[in-house]
Scaffold this motif. Sequence first.
Motif, PDB file in Angstrom:
ATOM      1  N   ASP A 115       4.661   5.277   2.362  1.00 33.66           N
ATOM      2  CA  ASP A 115       4.784   6.620   2.950  1.00 33.66           C
ATOM      3  C   ASP A 115       5.341   6.535   4.366  1.00 33.66           C
ATOM      4  O   ASP A 115       6.185   7.331   4.771  1.00 33.66           O
ATOM      5  CB  ASP A 115       3.425   7.333   2.993  1.00 33.66           C
ATOM      6  CG  ASP A 115       2.986   7.792   1.603  1.00 33.66           C
ATOM      7  OD1 ASP A 115       3.852   7.801   0.698  1.00 33.66           O
ATOM      8  OD2 ASP A 115       1.799   8.110   1.419  1.00 33.66           O
ATOM      9  N   SER A 134       0.821  -1.208   0.000  1.00 37.25           N
ATOM     10  CA  SER A 134       0.000   0.000   0.000  1.00 37.25           C
ATOM     11  C   SER A 134       0.860   1.266   0.000  1.00 37.25           C
ATOM     12  O   SER A 134       1.973   1.273   0.531  1.00 37.25           O
ATOM     13  CB  SER A 134      -0.916   0.005   1.220  1.00 37.25           C
ATOM     14  OG  SER A 134      -0.152   0.231   2.380  1.00 37.25           O
ATOM     15  N   GLU A 135       0.316   2.305  -0.602  1.00 36.89           N
ATOM     16  CA  GLU A 135       0.984   3.607  -0.612  1.00 36.89           C
ATOM     17  C   GLU A 135       1.212   4.091   0.820  1.00 36.89           C
ATOM     18  O   GLU A 135       2.228   4.685   1.143  1.00 36.89           O
ATOM     19  CB  GLU A 135       0.118   4.636  -1.363  1.00 36.89           C
ATOM     20  CG  GLU A 135       0.169   4.487  -2.873  1.00 36.89           C
ATOM     21  CD  GLU A 135       1.557   4.762  -3.444  1.00 36.89           C
ATOM     22  OE1 GLU A 135       2.212   5.723  -2.997  1.00 36.89           O
ATOM     23  OE2 GLU A 135       2.003   3.994  -4.312  1.00 36.89           O
ATOM     24  N   GLN A 136       0.233   3.785   1.645  1.00 38.71           N
ATOM     25  CA  GLN A 136       0.309   4.221   3.042  1.00 38.71           C
ATOM     26  C   GLN A 136       1.557   3.628   3.725  1.00 38.71           C
ATOM     27  O   GLN A 136       2.274   4.322   4.455  1.00 38.71           O
ATOM     28  CB  GLN A 136      -0.946   3.698   3.733  1.00 38.71           C
ATOM     29  CG  GLN A 136      -1.268   4.388   5.026  1.00 38.71           C
ATOM     30  CD  GLN A 136      -2.463   3.703   5.692  1.00 38.71           C
ATOM     31  OE1 GLN A 136      -2.885   2.610   5.299  1.00 38.71           O
ATOM     32  NE2 GLN A 136      -3.005   4.348   6.690  1.00 38.71           N
TER      33      GLN A 136
END
Length: 370
Positions: A13, A8-10
Amino acid sequence: MGEKHLVSEQFLDALEFRGLSRRDFLKFCGATSALLGLSELYTPQVASAIEKASKRPPVVWLNFASDSGCTESLIKATYPNAADLVLDILSIDYNETIMAAAGKQAEEVLAKSLKDGRYILIIEGGVPTKKGHGMIAGKEMIDILKDFSGPAAAIIAVGSCATFGGVPSANPNPSQIVGVSEALKKTGVNKAVINLDLCPVNVEYLVGVVVNYLLLGSLPELDSFGRPKMFYGRIIHDNCERRAHFDAGRFVEQFGSKEETMGYCLYKMGCKGPMTSSECPKVRYNDKINWCIGAGAPCIGCAEQGWPDKFARFYERLPGVKIPGFGGIETTADKIGAVAAAATAAGIAIHAVASASSGRTKDKEKEEGK
Ligand code: SF4
Ligand code: SF4
């Protein structure tokens, strides 16, 4: 690359926030795939397994008879900052050397882990079996091991002290120290132990086992010593960067000599690489910067059961190893069993013939401009 479809991008990040770039993270995942013997096509799955690890499977790390060198190895790891990336993402609920809690608070954490169960139990250090020789808070280490082994989802012995006793079990061994598997047998607990032999443990092996567990939900295939075959399947001698020198009969005869500066083979300086199985030449230590033989020291065989006594004296050459090009058999030392020595000699001689007939030696020499 398709990693973003599985991670996931989360999560990416969050890693970036912790100072780890996406590029470095994916580089780490690729290196871990290679370490596990997987093609780079598995990089996205490895990345995904690590993201799942952020759900923090609990780890209890117990220290018995050792100098805490493996904990030191863990916290000093820089490639790929394993402590941050995997082991810190895992919930190391208890490690008395590095945890912030102490005293009653720490004991409460430990008691809770034991009650909850299903943790990964990591043991560092040998287990004293002589009564009164290894106590923590008034309790025998072997009894602590017994209590924590039962509820564990997996048991990993890190470093040669925990695997087979290592340095603390060296002759005369007054505390009768043994490795974790041996100690468990004495307590009647019948559970598999993953032995990550080496002094100290190579953190990349530990990361590899943990990722393998997260990825496949199972333990890696083990050899007859309980070591993962993927890390202990080949002898160092077969993979050594100085092997072409061995095959050509070029040896260091003395430290400080011209031959030493030329990087010749260290067999005559006592190298135990012909009888030691580990991926040290490939995995290396300290951000992959170097390893023992690369740094000019003969391998002392710390990946093998019976070390250090089995290979003492470290600078005495192995007996019975046939040296290609010299045609002779060294018979000076008698510390290692004749059968094992003969088997090694035969193995090396066969390998040397195969190498020579395949032109490997000549090619290697050409590469090196010899
Ligand atoms: S004897 Fe040691 S230094 Fe020489 S090739 Fe074998 S492992 Fe390398
Ligand atoms: S090269 Fe030999 S002495 Fe060095 S870590 Fe590997 S097994 Fe141990």
